[in-house]
Design a protein around this motif. Structure first.
Motif, PDB file in Angstrom:
ATOM      1  N   LEU A 168       0.861  -1.174   0.000  1.00 56.88           N
ATOM      2  CA  LEU A 168       0.000   0.000   0.000  1.00 56.88           C
ATOM      3  C   LEU A 168       0.898   1.225   0.000  1.00 56.88           C
ATOM      4  N   LYS A 169       0.735   2.071  -0.996  1.00 60.73           N
ATOM      5  CA  LYS A 169       1.531   3.292  -1.093  1.00 60.73           C
ATOM      6  C   LYS A 169       0.595   4.420  -1.510  1.00 60.73           C
ATOM      7  N   ASN A 170       0.544   5.443  -0.675  1.00 57.17           N
ATOM      8  CA  ASN A 170      -0.337   6.584  -0.910  1.00 57.17           C
ATOM      9  C   ASN A 170      -1.770   6.098  -1.092  1.00 57.17           C
ATOM     10  N   CYS A 171      -2.362   6.324  -2.247  1.00 54.96           N
ATOM     11  CA  CYS A 171      -3.768   5.937  -2.444  1.00 54.96           C
ATOM     12  C   CYS A 171      -3.906   4.812  -3.467  1.00 54.96           C
ATOM     13  N   ASP A 172      -2.878   3.973  -3.565  1.00 54.05           N
ATOM     14  CA  ASP A 172      -2.909   2.841  -4.486  1.00 54.05           C
ATOM     15  C   ASP A 172      -2.369   1.597  -3.785  1.00 54.05           C
ATOM     16  N   LEU A 173      -2.895   0.454  -4.182  1.00 49.84           N
ATOM     17  CA  LEU A 173      -2.439  -0.826  -3.648  1.00 49.84           C
ATOM     18  C   LEU A 173      -1.783  -1.576  -4.801  1.00 49.84           C
ATOM     19  N   TYR A 174      -0.462  -1.773  -4.704  1.00 53.17           N
ATOM     20  CA  TYR A 174       0.299  -2.465  -5.745  1.00 53.17           C
ATOM     21  C   TYR A 174       0.471  -3.927  -5.358  1.00 53.17           C
ATOM     22  N   TYR A 175       0.552  -4.807  -6.376  1.00 48.61           N
ATOM     23  CA  TYR A 175       0.773  -6.212  -6.066  1.00 48.61           C
ATOM     24  C   TYR A 175       1.504  -6.924  -7.193  1.00 48.61           C
ATOM     25  N   GLY A 176       2.130  -8.047  -6.803  1.00 49.17           N
ATOM     26  CA  GLY A 176       2.869  -8.862  -7.750  1.00 49.17           C
ATOM     27  C   GLY A 176       3.220 -10.196  -7.129  1.00 49.17           C
ATOM     28  N   ASN A 177       4.015 -10.986  -7.860  1.00 49.69           N
ATOM     29  CA  ASN A 177       4.339 -12.353  -7.428  1.00 49.69           C
ATOM     30  C   ASN A 177       5.403 -12.421  -6.353  1.00 49.69           C
ATOM     31  N   THR A 178       6.260 -11.397  -6.253  1.00 51.31           N
ATOM     32  CA  THR A 178       7.336 -11.406  -5.265  1.00 51.31           C
ATOM     33  C   THR A 178       7.383 -10.058  -4.548  1.00 51.31           C
ATOM     34  N   SER A 179       8.213  -9.976  -3.524  1.00 52.12           N
ATOM     35  CA  SER A 179       8.339  -8.726  -2.773  1.00 52.12           C
ATOM     36  C   SER A 179       9.288  -7.741  -3.451  1.00 52.12           C
ATOM     37  N   GLU A 180       9.880  -8.117  -4.575  1.00 50.32           N
ATOM     38  CA  GLU A 180      10.754  -7.218  -5.332  1.00 50.32           C
ATOM     39  C   GLU A 180       9.925  -6.046  -5.865  1.00 50.32           C
ATOM     40  N   GLN A 181      10.454  -4.844  -5.711  1.00 53.57           N
ATOM     41  CA  GLN A 181       9.751  -3.644  -6.195  1.00 53.57           C
ATOM     42  C   GLN A 181       9.396  -3.775  -7.672  1.00 53.57           C
ATOM     43  N   SER A 182      10.302  -4.348  -8.466  1.00 53.36           N
ATOM     44  CA  SER A 182      10.089  -4.449  -9.916  1.00 53.36           C
ATOM     45  C   SER A 182       8.930  -5.373 -10.286  1.00 53.36           C
ATOM     46  N   SER A 183       8.543  -6.265  -9.380  1.00 57.25           N
ATOM     47  CA  SER A 183       7.446  -7.190  -9.695  1.00 57.25           C
ATOM     48  C   SER A 183       6.068  -6.600  -9.382  1.00 57.25           C
ATOM     49  N   LEU A 184       6.030  -5.458  -8.705  1.00 58.88           N
ATOM     50  CA  LEU A 184       4.756  -4.867  -8.316  1.00 58.88           C
ATOM     51  C   LEU A 184       4.208  -3.998  -9.444  1.00 58.88           C
ATOM     52  N   LYS A 185       3.806  -4.653 -10.527  1.00 57.95           N
ATOM     53  CA  LYS A 185       3.369  -3.934 -11.719  1.00 57.95           C
ATOM     54  C   LYS A 185       1.861  -3.704 -11.757  1.00 57.95           C
ATOM     55  N   LYS A 186       1.122  -4.456 -10.981  1.00 65.43           N
ATOM     56  CA  LYS A 186      -0.336  -4.331 -10.995  1.00 65.43           C
ATOM     57  C   LYS A 186      -0.765  -3.385  -9.881  1.00 65.43           C
ATOM     58  N   LYS A 187      -1.827  -2.623 -10.143  1.00 65.35           N
ATOM     59  CA  LYS A 187      -2.239  -1.591  -9.199  1.00 65.35           C
ATOM     60  C   LYS A 187      -3.756  -1.587  -9.034  1.00 65.35           C
ATOM     61  N   ILE A 188      -4.183  -1.450  -7.781  1.00 63.87           N
ATOM     62  CA  ILE A 188      -5.600  -1.275  -7.469  1.00 63.87           C
ATOM     63  C   ILE A 188      -5.770   0.175  -7.014  1.00 63.87           C
ATOM     64  N   PRO A 189      -6.457   1.010  -7.807  1.00 65.66           N
ATOM     65  CA  PRO A 189      -6.680   2.396  -7.394  1.00 65.66           C
ATOM     66  C   PRO A 189      -7.724   2.447  -6.276  1.00 65.66           C
ATOM     67  N   LEU A 190      -7.405   3.145  -5.191  1.00 65.11           N
ATOM     68  CA  LEU A 190      -8.279   3.157  -4.017  1.00 65.11           C
ATOM     69  C   LEU A 190      -9.163   4.392  -3.908  1.00 65.11           C
ATOM     70  N   THR A 191      -8.894   5.427  -4.709  1.00 68.42           N
ATOM     71  CA  THR A 191      -9.705   6.638  -4.633  1.00 68.42           C
ATOM     72  C   THR A 191     -11.158   6.292  -4.942  1.00 68.42           C
ATOM     73  N   ASN A 192     -12.051   6.662  -4.037  1.00 67.49           N
ATOM     74  CA  ASN A 192     -13.496   6.413  -4.167  1.00 67.49           C
ATOM     75  C   ASN A 192     -13.859   4.927  -4.245  1.00 67.49           C
ATOM     76  N   ALA A 193     -12.955   4.036  -3.842  1.00 66.52           N
ATOM     77  CA  ALA A 193     -13.250   2.596  -3.866  1.00 66.52           C
ATOM     78  C   ALA A 193     -14.111   2.223  -2.660  1.00 66.52           C
ATOM     79  N   ASP A 194     -14.892   1.172  -2.820  1.00 65.13           N
ATOM     80  CA  ASP A 194     -15.675   0.628  -1.704  1.00 65.13           C
ATOM     81  C   ASP A 194     -14.883  -0.512  -1.088  1.00 65.13           C
TER      82      ASP A 194
END
Length: 140
Positions: free
Chosen positions: A54-80
């Motif tokens: 979780l960074k700022n208002c986005d939730l990033y995710y990937g297969n490993t804990s490496e920063q470079s693998s966190l390519k997918k993002k869930i935008p949290l602004t106005n999310a339920d």
């Protein structure tokens, strides 16, 4: 004396920001949280272990804990955000993004972890709204 009673009543509310100061090795820093969760695939509906950050208002995710693998993002602004009763999974929660129209299902390992993630996401979401239509952090 007023500050003493304020500290007692606000201890639960401020737990995320206070943890990083008292425990330097903790993963919490303001609205930042990272760790493993199970995520249900959109098409396959299979549960897969993913690293989330979780960074700022986005939730990033990937297969490993490496920063470079966190390519997918869930935008949290106005999310339920809510607990989810899905696939008979305990400690599951749902994020429904209004930005991309997707619904994401995640599962934590235990109730405490689920609460930490939901609270941190809620705070990040509130911070991202920049006060417009500001609403309290209520988890459904």
């Amino acid at each position: 004396m007023a500050s003493n009673s304020d500290t007692v009543s606000d201890s639960h509310t401020n737990s995320l920001s206070n943890r990083s100061e008292s425990q330097p090795d903790n993963d919490f820093t303001h609205n930042e949280l990272k760790g493993w969760l199970l995520k249900r695939g959109r098409l396959s509906r299979k549960w897969k272990k993913q690293w989330f950050q979780l960074k700022n208002c986005d939730l990033y995710y990937g297969n490993t804990s490496e920063q470079s693998s966190l390519k997918k993002k869930i935008p949290l602004t106005n999310a339920d955000l809510s607990e989810a009763n899905v696939d008979k999974k305990q400690y599951a929660f749902r994020i429904k993004s209004k930005e991309n129209g997707r619904t994401y299902y995640m599962q934590a390992e235990n109730e405490s972890e689920q609460n930490d993630w939901m609270q941190a996401i809620c705070f990040a979401k509130a911070a991202g709204s920049h006060g417009s239509n500001s609403q309290a952090c209520v988890i459904q």
